[in-house]
Design an enzyme around this catalytic site. Structure first.
Site, PDB file in Angstrom:
ATOM      1  N   GLY A  78      16.582  13.773  15.088  1.00 24.83           N
ATOM      2  CA  GLY A  78      15.623  13.240  14.112  1.00 24.83           C
ATOM      3  C   GLY A  78      15.427  11.744  14.262  1.00 24.83           C
ATOM      4  O   GLY A  78      16.339  11.009  14.657  1.00 24.83           O
ATOM      5  N   ARG A 142      15.226  17.942  20.201  1.00 24.20           N
ATOM      6  CA  ARG A 142      16.519  18.495  19.793  1.00 24.20           C
ATOM      7  C   ARG A 142      17.121  19.451  20.833  1.00 24.20           C
ATOM      8  O   ARG A 142      18.006  20.245  20.500  1.00 24.20           O
ATOM      9  CB  ARG A 142      16.375  19.227  18.461  1.00 24.20           C
ATOM     10  CG  ARG A 142      16.126  18.308  17.267  1.00 24.20           C
ATOM     11  CD  ARG A 142      16.365  19.030  15.956  1.00 24.20           C
ATOM     12  NE  ARG A 142      16.029  18.209  14.809  1.00 24.20           N
ATOM     13  CZ  ARG A 142      16.841  17.309  14.259  1.00 24.20           C
ATOM     14  NH1 ARG A 142      18.037  17.104  14.752  1.00 24.20           N
ATOM     15  NH2 ARG A 142      16.452  16.610  13.207  1.00 24.20           N
ATOM     16  N   ASP A 172      25.743  13.270  15.384  1.00 21.32           N
ATOM     17  CA  ASP A 172      27.054  13.809  15.761  1.00 21.32           C
ATOM     18  C   ASP A 172      26.939  14.879  16.845  1.00 21.32           C
ATOM     19  O   ASP A 172      27.716  14.879  17.806  1.00 21.32           O
ATOM     20  CB  ASP A 172      27.819  14.325  14.529  1.00 21.32           C
ATOM     21  CG  ASP A 172      27.003  15.294  13.689  1.00 21.32           C
ATOM     22  OD1 ASP A 172      25.775  15.336  13.824  1.00 21.32           O
ATOM     23  OD2 ASP A 172      27.604  16.022  12.877  1.00 21.32           O
ATOM     24  N   ASP A 173      25.942  15.763  16.723  1.00 23.19           N
ATOM     25  CA  ASP A 173      25.812  16.818  17.738  1.00 23.19           C
ATOM     26  C   ASP A 173      25.440  16.230  19.102  1.00 23.19           C
ATOM     27  O   ASP A 173      25.999  16.629  20.128  1.00 23.19           O
ATOM     28  CB  ASP A 173      24.734  17.830  17.320  1.00 23.19           C
ATOM     29  CG  ASP A 173      25.202  18.710  16.164  1.00 23.19           C
ATOM     30  OD1 ASP A 173      26.410  18.988  16.083  1.00 23.19           O
ATOM     31  OD2 ASP A 173      24.367  19.117  15.338  1.00 23.19           O
ATOM     32  N   LYS A 199      23.300   7.295  15.775  1.00 18.74           N
ATOM     33  CA  LYS A 199      22.013   7.318  15.073  1.00 18.74           C
ATOM     34  C   LYS A 199      21.976   8.452  14.067  1.00 18.74           C
ATOM     35  O   LYS A 199      22.442   9.542  14.372  1.00 18.74           O
ATOM     36  CB  LYS A 199      20.914   7.540  16.103  1.00 18.74           C
ATOM     37  CG  LYS A 199      19.553   7.815  15.544  1.00 18.74           C
ATOM     38  CD  LYS A 199      18.939   9.144  15.997  1.00 18.74           C
ATOM     39  CE  LYS A 199      19.634  10.363  15.501  1.00 18.74           C
ATOM     40  NZ  LYS A 199      18.925  11.627  15.645  1.00 18.74           N
ATOM     41  N   THR A 200      21.536   8.273  12.897  1.00 17.35           N
ATOM     42  CA  THR A 200      21.060   9.298  11.967  1.00 17.35           C
ATOM     43  C   THR A 200      20.866   8.679  10.595  1.00 17.35           C
ATOM     44  O   THR A 200      21.734   7.941  10.106  1.00 17.35           O
ATOM     45  CB  THR A 200      21.963  10.542  11.849  1.00 17.35           C
ATOM     46  OG1 THR A 200      21.402  11.399  10.852  1.00 17.35           O
ATOM     47  CG2 THR A 200      23.412  10.243  11.461  1.00 17.35           C
ATOM     48  N   ASP A 202      21.027  10.292   8.067  1.00 17.19           N
ATOM     49  CA  ASP A 202      21.907  11.043   7.157  1.00 17.19           C
ATOM     50  C   ASP A 202      23.204  10.292   6.825  1.00 17.19           C
ATOM     51  O   ASP A 202      23.862  10.601   5.843  1.00 17.19           O
ATOM     52  CB  ASP A 202      22.260  12.404   7.754  1.00 17.19           C
ATOM     53  CG  ASP A 202      21.066  13.337   7.817  1.00 17.19           C
ATOM     54  OD1 ASP A 202      19.957  12.902   7.449  1.00 17.19           O
ATOM     55  OD2 ASP A 202      21.231  14.499   8.228  1.00 17.19           O
ATOM     56  N   LYS A 239       6.733  11.467 -20.035  1.00 20.93           N
ATOM     57  CA  LYS A 239       6.389  12.882 -20.258  1.00 20.93           C
ATOM     58  C   LYS A 239       6.801  13.823 -19.126  1.00 20.93           C
ATOM     59  O   LYS A 239       6.553  15.012 -19.217  1.00 20.93           O
ATOM     60  CB  LYS A 239       4.887  13.013 -20.534  1.00 20.93           C
ATOM     61  CG  LYS A 239       3.987  12.552 -19.415  1.00 20.93           C
ATOM     62  CD  LYS A 239       2.523  12.778 -19.779  1.00 20.93           C
ATOM     63  CE  LYS A 239       1.627  12.342 -18.628  1.00 20.93           C
ATOM     64  NZ  LYS A 239       0.222  12.459 -18.910  1.00 20.93           N
ATOM     65  N   TYR A 240       7.381  13.296 -18.050  1.00 17.15           N
ATOM     66  CA  TYR A 240       7.745  14.186 -16.940  1.00 17.15           C
ATOM     67  C   TYR A 240       9.217  14.059 -16.569  1.00 17.15           C
ATOM     68  O   TYR A 240       9.802  12.971 -16.633  1.00 17.15           O
ATOM     69  CB  TYR A 240       6.946  13.838 -15.671  1.00 17.15           C
ATOM     70  CG  TYR A 240       5.462  14.096 -15.768  1.00 17.15           C
ATOM     71  CD1 TYR A 240       4.969  15.360 -16.073  1.00 17.15           C
ATOM     72  CD2 TYR A 240       4.557  13.056 -15.528  1.00 17.15           C
ATOM     73  CE1 TYR A 240       3.594  15.579 -16.142  1.00 17.15           C
ATOM     74  CE2 TYR A 240       3.188  13.276 -15.593  1.00 17.15           C
ATOM     75  CZ  TYR A 240       2.712  14.541 -15.912  1.00 17.15           C
ATOM     76  OH  TYR A 240       1.368  14.749 -15.979  1.00 17.15           O
ATOM     77  N   MET A 247      16.388  13.839   1.889  1.00 11.90           N
ATOM     78  CA  MET A 247      16.925  14.303   3.165  1.00 11.90           C
ATOM     79  C   MET A 247      18.408  14.005   3.305  1.00 11.90           C
ATOM     80  O   MET A 247      18.964  13.160   2.611  1.00 11.90           O
ATOM     81  CB  MET A 247      16.178  13.647   4.326  1.00 11.90           C
ATOM     82  CG  MET A 247      15.326  14.634   5.066  1.00 11.90           C
ATOM     83  SD  MET A 247      14.692  13.932   6.573  1.00 11.90           S
ATOM     84  CE  MET A 247      13.466  15.176   6.939  1.00 11.90           C
TER      85      MET A 247
HETATM   86  P1  FBP Z   1      19.539  13.931  12.836  1.00 13.71           P
HETATM   87  O1  FBP Z   1      20.841  14.481  12.342  1.00 13.71           O
HETATM   88  O2  FBP Z   1      19.146  14.428  14.172  1.00 13.71           O
HETATM   89  O3  FBP Z   1      19.510  12.435  12.753  1.00 13.71           O
HETATM   90  O4  FBP Z   1      18.372  14.419  11.859  1.00 13.71           O
HETATM   91  C1  FBP Z   1      18.578  14.394  10.490  1.00 13.71           C
HETATM   92  C2  FBP Z   1      17.391  14.894   9.728  1.00 13.71           C
HETATM   93  O5  FBP Z   1      16.517  13.831   9.411  1.00 13.71           O
HETATM   94  C3  FBP Z   1      17.869  15.613   8.464  1.00 13.71           C
HETATM   95  O6  FBP Z   1      18.004  14.714   7.409  1.00 13.71           O
HETATM   96  C4  FBP Z   1      16.831  16.680   8.288  1.00 13.71           C
HETATM   97  O7  FBP Z   1      17.360  17.818   7.663  1.00 13.71           O
HETATM   98  C5  FBP Z   1      16.437  17.020   9.689  1.00 13.71           C
HETATM   99  O8  FBP Z   1      16.650  15.863  10.453  1.00 13.71           O
HETATM  100  C6  FBP Z   1      15.004  17.456   9.815  1.00 13.71           C
HETATM  101  O9  FBP Z   1      14.771  17.867  11.119  1.00 13.71           O
HETATM  102  P2  FBP Z   1      13.355  17.876  11.835  1.00 13.71           P
HETATM  103  O10 FBP Z   1      13.041  16.466  12.199  1.00 13.71           O
HETATM  104  O11 FBP Z   1      13.606  18.675  13.063  1.00 13.71           O
HETATM  105  O12 FBP Z   1      12.368  18.448  10.886  1.00 13.71           O
END
Ligand code: FBP
Length: 548
Positions: A78, A142, A172-173, A199-200, A202, A239-240, A247
């Site tokens: 991502g 990916r 991580d992967d 990188k991420t 997350d 009101k909401y 993510m």
């Molecule tokens: P990475 O772990 O590869 O950095 O991606 C994280 C992420 O952004 C998650 O937060 C999200 O669930 C996922 O990618 C979404 O994947 P895609 O970009 O394939 O829709």
């Protein structure tokens, strides 16, 4: 291509490097390392790259002129703000060592290496992308690099281009794959170093030695700005109830950081839900009780932050997903079945308890759990509308309360999902500097001749000149986990720890945020202006450092 005024102004920003990287460096070796768990298995699987020492770079008083080097780079997974600056830092690093060095980018992720799809990244191209968001300089993907045939196919193009080092920028992967590739190339004497970069958005690729992954800082600032804007609207209209999914496929770091920045009425943390063994009903009751309490005070509005990965952390769901993963991994003709056949097959094949949970789910959510995994075997949680699921269930619960006489408010819910809005934002000053330093540092790891290392830049709460640059053997971060129905060596994911400083700060304040309206409005990322506005790192990082 037409550029915005900010893009033009931002192009000339010069990222700040740690002082140790502002001249020639020498690598100082620390003690040999060990994996975080399952040491015997990891050591056996990585005989050539296990147990290497940590490295720290210091200024070199007696530098030698570097030889030219050809380097390949891959963006994997991502998008995350700052990826372009990693590549710019890497380019500047290898050019500083020797101006005849060359950088090749493999296109659209790891697949580009296997398919021999690449571009040479020249100064003209690099200059177009300095301090910009996105991964479009070479694209990302990916594809999982895990098979010997892929490694061998990749080696053909590396040899053809005389590339002796490959930098994989990923989560991580992807860094797990980088470690496996490094081990393989070392074992066959391929003469190609492999270096990873964390990188991420997350934020779950971190540990004692990697303080944060890049992109988390910018993405959470973008989401916090949006949440703050919603909160101001919410407080104006009164009101909401806004249900906001954020993510973060697995860990709740993004939700937690955004909560610390914006002080919503409710923020669910998946790791707590799991630790407390909460059911979906428990989560619904928790939200509905707060909605009812606020309503009793005339406050029929509020905000709820929901981490994207929540569904996988509810213990009953977790067990269901684990069994589904194994079942689907061993049922190759599943995709060929009709939706109805798939549902029947799943209901009949699962254990009794999991079959009951599966059957009780709304059809859309149940189906989503059986759809294609991403190439790393993950359920695509970003496609599950948890925010709607929760708000609908809360509405039902509130009607029950109304019937019991314990609720007499109004409940009108709006839904949001913030993820893609932040992944390609223009990197904050923190991410611009951090990413450039990670890339530049990767060039120093290449020069040091090592392989199977992750670029590491630490001491991140201090001004960037005081950051500490070095390298961490990737095997040090690994343990054995069940993936696709088999035990695999992987980098341990960093989840939110409930005794950690960030969660503790949140837990101390959340009851007050729930009832009183204490919204904070962070506003947009600032790139120019006073350091206390422009150069702050994430609150998570700040609290974690303060607790050390
Ligand atoms: P990475 O772990 O590869 O950095 O991606 C994280 C992420 O952004 C998650 O937060 C999200 O669930 C996922 O990618 C979404 O994947 P895609 O970009 O394939 O829709």
């Amino acid at each position: 291509m037409k550029k915005s005024a900010l893009q033009i102004a931002r192009a000339s920003y010069q990222p700040k490097l740690p002082v140790s990287l502002t001249g020639p460096v020498v690598a100082v070796e620390g003690a040999p390392t060990q994996s975080v768990a399952d040491r015997d298995e990891i050591k056996t699987l990585f005989p050539n790259t296990y147990g290497l020492p940590e490295l720290t770079f210091e200024r070199n008083p007696n530098p030698e002129v570097g030889k030219p080097v050809n380097v390949g780079v891959i963006l994997s997974g991502g998008q995350a703000p700052g990826g372009h600056n990693v590549i710019c830092g890497l380019f500047d690093g290898i050019k500083t060592q020797n101006r005849d060095s060359r950088l090749y980018g493999f296109l659209m992720g790891p697949g580009g290496l296997v398919d021999h799809d690449y571009v040479e990244l020249t100064a003209d191209i690099i200059d177009e992308y300095r301090n910009t968001g996105g991964f479009d300089i070479i694209g990302s993907g990916r594809t999982k690099l895990e098979k010997k045939e892929q490694f061998d196919k990749g080696l053909e193009i590396l040899k053809e281009l005389d590339i002796t080092a490959l930098v994989i920028i990923g989560g991580d992967d992807s860094n797990t794959n980088a470690a496996v590739l490094a081990e393989y190339y070392k074992s066959i004497g391929a003469g190609v170093q492999v270096i990873g970069c964390p990188k991420t958005i997350d934020g779950d690729l971190k540990n004692e030695v990697i303080e944060t992954s890049f992109g988390f800082d910018t993405a959470t600032k973008v989401y916090s700005e949006l949440i703050g804007n919603i909160q101001r609207d919410c407080f104006s209209a009164k009101k909401y109830w806004h249900f906001i999914k954020l993510m973060g496929r697995s860990a709740s770091h993004i939700a937690l950081e955004c909560a610390l920045q914006t002080q919503p009425n409710i923020c669910i943390i998946s790791e707590e839900v799991e630790a407390e063994n909460m059911t979906l009903d428990d989560v619904i009751n928790y939200i509905a009780d707060i909605v009812a309490e606020r309503a009793s005070r005339g406050l029929n509005f509020g905000t709820v932050l929901i981490p994207e990965g929540l569904i996988e952390f509810i213990p009953a769901m977790k067990s269901l997903i684990a069994e589904l993963n194994d079942l689907l991994a061993h049922t190759p003709d599943f995709a060929a079945m009709s939706a109805e056949e798939q549902r029947r097959f799943v209901v009949e094949s699962l254990s009794e308890a999991n079959s009951r949970v599966y059957s009780s789910l709304p059809a859309g959510v149940a189906r989503q759990l059986t759809l294609d995994r991403d190439p790393h075997g993950n359920v695509q949680v970003s496609l599950i509308e948890t925010e709607k699921l929760l708000s609908e269930m809360v509405a039902t619960r509130l009607e029950e309360k109304r019937a019991e006489g314990s609720y007499s408010g109004k409940f009108s819910a709006l839904h949001h999902f913030f993820g893609y809005e932040g992944r390609c934002a223009s990197p904050s000053n923190f991410d611009a500097d951090y990413c450039y330093a990670l890339g530049f540092n990767a060039s120093c790891l290449i020069r040091a001749g090592v392989t199977g290392y992750m670029s590491s830049v630490r001491n991140l709460t201090k001004p960037s000149v005081q950051w500490i640059a070095g390298g961490i053997p990737i095997t040090m971060m690994m343990n054995m986990e069940r993936r696709h129905g088999a035990m695999k060596p992987v980098i341990q994911k960093a989840l939110v720890t409930l005794d950690g400083a960030a969660f503790t700060k949140f837990a101390e304040q959340r009851d007050s945020w729930a009832i009183n309206t204490e919204f904070v409005y962070p506003g947009p990322i600032q790139y120019f202006g006073p350091a206390e506005v422009c150069d702050q790192c994430s609150m998570t990082l700040k609290y974690e450092h303060a607790a050390k």
